[in-house]
Scaffold this motif. Sequence first.
Motif, short mmCIF file in Angstrom:
data_model
loop_
_atom_site.label_atom_id
_atom_site.label_comp_id
_atom_site.label_asym_id
_atom_site.label_seq_id
_atom_site.Cartn_x
_atom_site.Cartn_y
_atom_site.Cartn_z
N UNK A 298 20.15 24.52 13.94
CA UNK A 298 20.58 23.53 14.93
C UNK A 298 19.76 23.58 16.22
N UNK A 299 19.18 24.71 16.54
CA UNK A 299 18.38 24.82 17.75
C UNK A 299 17.03 24.15 17.61
N UNK A 300 16.58 23.93 16.39
CA UNK A 300 15.26 23.34 16.16
C UNK A 300 15.29 21.82 16.34
N UNK A 301 16.45 21.21 16.25
CA UNK A 301 16.55 19.75 16.37
C UNK A 301 16.48 19.35 17.84
N UNK A 302 15.80 18.25 18.10
CA UNK A 302 15.72 17.65 19.43
C UNK A 302 15.21 18.65 20.47
N UNK A 303 14.04 19.17 20.23
CA UNK A 303 13.47 20.11 21.18
C UNK A 303 13.12 19.42 22.48
N UNK A 304 12.67 18.18 22.38
CA UNK A 304 12.27 17.44 23.58
C UNK A 304 13.42 16.52 23.97
N UNK A 305 13.93 16.70 25.13
CA UNK A 305 15.01 15.87 25.61
C UNK A 305 14.41 14.63 26.28
N UNK A 306 14.83 13.48 25.81
CA UNK A 306 14.33 12.22 26.34
C UNK A 306 15.52 11.37 26.72
N UNK A 307 15.49 10.83 27.90
CA UNK A 307 16.56 9.92 28.31
C UNK A 307 16.14 8.52 27.88
N UNK A 308 16.86 8.00 26.90
CA UNK A 308 16.53 6.69 26.35
C UNK A 308 16.98 5.59 27.30
N UNK A 309 16.23 4.49 27.34
CA UNK A 309 16.63 3.38 28.22
C UNK A 309 17.90 2.71 27.72
N UNK A 310 18.66 2.22 28.66
CA UNK A 310 19.88 1.52 28.32
C UNK A 310 19.61 0.03 28.35
N UNK B 196 19.48 36.67 6.08
CA UNK B 196 18.60 35.51 6.21
C UNK B 196 19.40 34.21 6.32
N UNK B 197 20.46 34.09 5.56
CA UNK B 197 21.30 32.89 5.63
C UNK B 197 21.90 32.73 7.02
N UNK B 198 22.39 33.82 7.60
CA UNK B 198 22.97 33.76 8.94
C UNK B 198 21.90 33.39 9.97
N UNK B 199 20.72 33.96 9.83
CA UNK B 199 19.63 33.63 10.76
C UNK B 199 19.29 32.15 10.69
N UNK B 200 19.15 31.60 9.47
CA UNK B 200 18.82 30.19 9.33
C UNK B 200 19.95 29.29 9.82
N UNK B 201 21.20 29.71 9.62
CA UNK B 201 22.32 28.90 10.09
C UNK B 201 22.36 28.84 11.61
N UNK B 202 21.93 29.88 12.27
CA UNK B 202 21.94 29.91 13.73
C UNK B 202 20.74 29.17 14.30
N UNK B 203 19.57 29.33 13.69
CA UNK B 203 18.36 28.76 14.27
C UNK B 203 18.13 27.30 13.92
#
Length: 142
Positions: A37-49, A28-35
């Motif tokens: 980082x993948x849960x962060x920033x699911x939606x990619x947004x190009x922020x204005x400069x 379970x620890x290995x599964x949570x360690x892998x998954x």
Amino acid sequence: MAFSSGNDSGGPMAEINVTPLVDVMLVLLIIFMITTPLMNHKVKVKLPEVVVEKKDDERQKIPPITISVTEAGALFLNDEPTTKQAIESRLSVEAQKVPQPPVQIRGDKTTPYRMVSDIVKVAQQQGIAKVGFITTPPKKGQ
């Protein structure tokens, strides 16, 4: 349902085998360690400069009011000798201006903090929003 302890007495086993529990927890620890980082920033947004232009700051145009307090308790308003009452009246007038000038307090190294605190209280009572302290930066190598 009875578990055999492996001996000839035939009684139930009173000890818990921890090895399968540790195996499951590690998986379970290995599964949570892998998954995780993948849960962060699911939606990619190009922020204005933004192009930041340096403009004249209002604080640069308004000269600060400097109040100096010596060890003996002498007060100076913009390097001129003054009294506490004169400082109160001057700060009262300056507090009405828009934008307010900042107040900078310079205290001698050996001045009791009580004297400096009294000046800060006077500034706050008169409605001054920005009160700061002037210090000497530490010398390199110390």
